[in-house]
Scaffold this motif. Structure first.
Motif: not given
Length: 183
Positions: A73-81
Motif C-alpha cells: 500500500x505504501x508503494x502504491x501510495x508513492x505512485x499516486x503521490x
C-alpha cells in the motif's frame, strides 16, 4: 556495422526477452504470496526507473493478491503521490499505517502528502508521531520547522531548524574526526 556489434546486440536482446519471460512464468506458476512478492519487486524496479504507470499496475496486482502487506500500500501510495493524486496516496498510506502503525516511513509519507495538500495541522500531527517513534529522523524535523514557519509560529520553526543544524554540526565534527581531518 561490424558483425561483432550485431552479435552483442541480438544476444543482449534475446537474453533480456528470455529474462522477462522467466519473470512472467514465475509470477504465473507460484502461490499467491510469491506472486505478490514478485509483483512488488518488479513494481519497485519500475518505480526506481521512473516508470510510474507500470509500477502502479504491479503494486495494484500485489495488493489484489495479498492485501495484508503494508509496504504494498505504501508503494502504491508513492505512485499516486508521484502522479499528483494526494487524495488516493493518503488513502493508501492510511491503509499501510493500519497494517503497521509504527513504521516511520509510512507516517512520514502521509505527513508529506498532507503537507503537499496544504493540510499543515494533519501533516504536523504525523511528523510529530514520527519523532516520537524515531527522534533521529531528521526529515521530520525539517518538515516540522517548515510547517511552523508557514503557520507563522516562527519561534517554534526556528527552534526545530536550530535543532537540525546542531545535529548536522555534531555529525559533521564526528565525521571529520573519524576521517582523521584536523579541525
Amino acid at each position: 556495422m561490424s558483425p561483432f556489434f550485431f552479435y552483442f546486440f541480438f544476444s543482449f536482446f534475446f537474453h533480456s526477452s528470455n529474462l522477462h519471460q522467466k519473470i512472467k512464468n514465475k509470477i504465473k506458476s507460484t502461490d499467491k504470496e510469491s506472486q505478490s512478492q514478485c509483483y512488488n519487486a518488479r513494481g519497485t524496479a519500475y518505480l526506481r526507473a521512473g516508470d510510474i504507470i507500470n509500477a502502479f499496475d504491479d503494486f495494484t496486482s500485489a495488493i489484489t493478491l495479498d492485501d495484508q502487506k503494508a509496504n504494498y500500500f505504501n508503494n502504491r501510495g508513492i505512485c499516486y503521490f508521484e502522479q499528483g493524486d494526494t487524495i488516493h496516496a493518503i488513502e493508501d498510506y492510511m491503509k499501510a499505517i493500519e497494517l503497521n502503525p509504527n513504521e516511520v516511513e509510512y507516517l512520514s509519507n502521509i505527513g508529506l502528502a498532507h503537507f503537499e495538500e496544504g493540510n499543515l495541522i494533519e501533516g504536523k500531527k504525523y511528523f510529530n508521531q514520527v519523532i516520537k517513534i524515531d527522534p533521529k529522523y531528521f526529515t521530520a524535523y525539517r518538515f516540522l520547522s517548515c510547517i511552523d514557519i508557514l503557520m507563522n509560529n516562527l519561534d517554534q520553526g526556528f527552534l526545530f531548524y536550530s535543532f537540525i543544524l546542531f545535529f548536522y554540526f555534531i555529525f559533521f565534527l564526528f565525521f571529520l574526526k573519524n576521517e582523521g581531518i584536523m579541525i
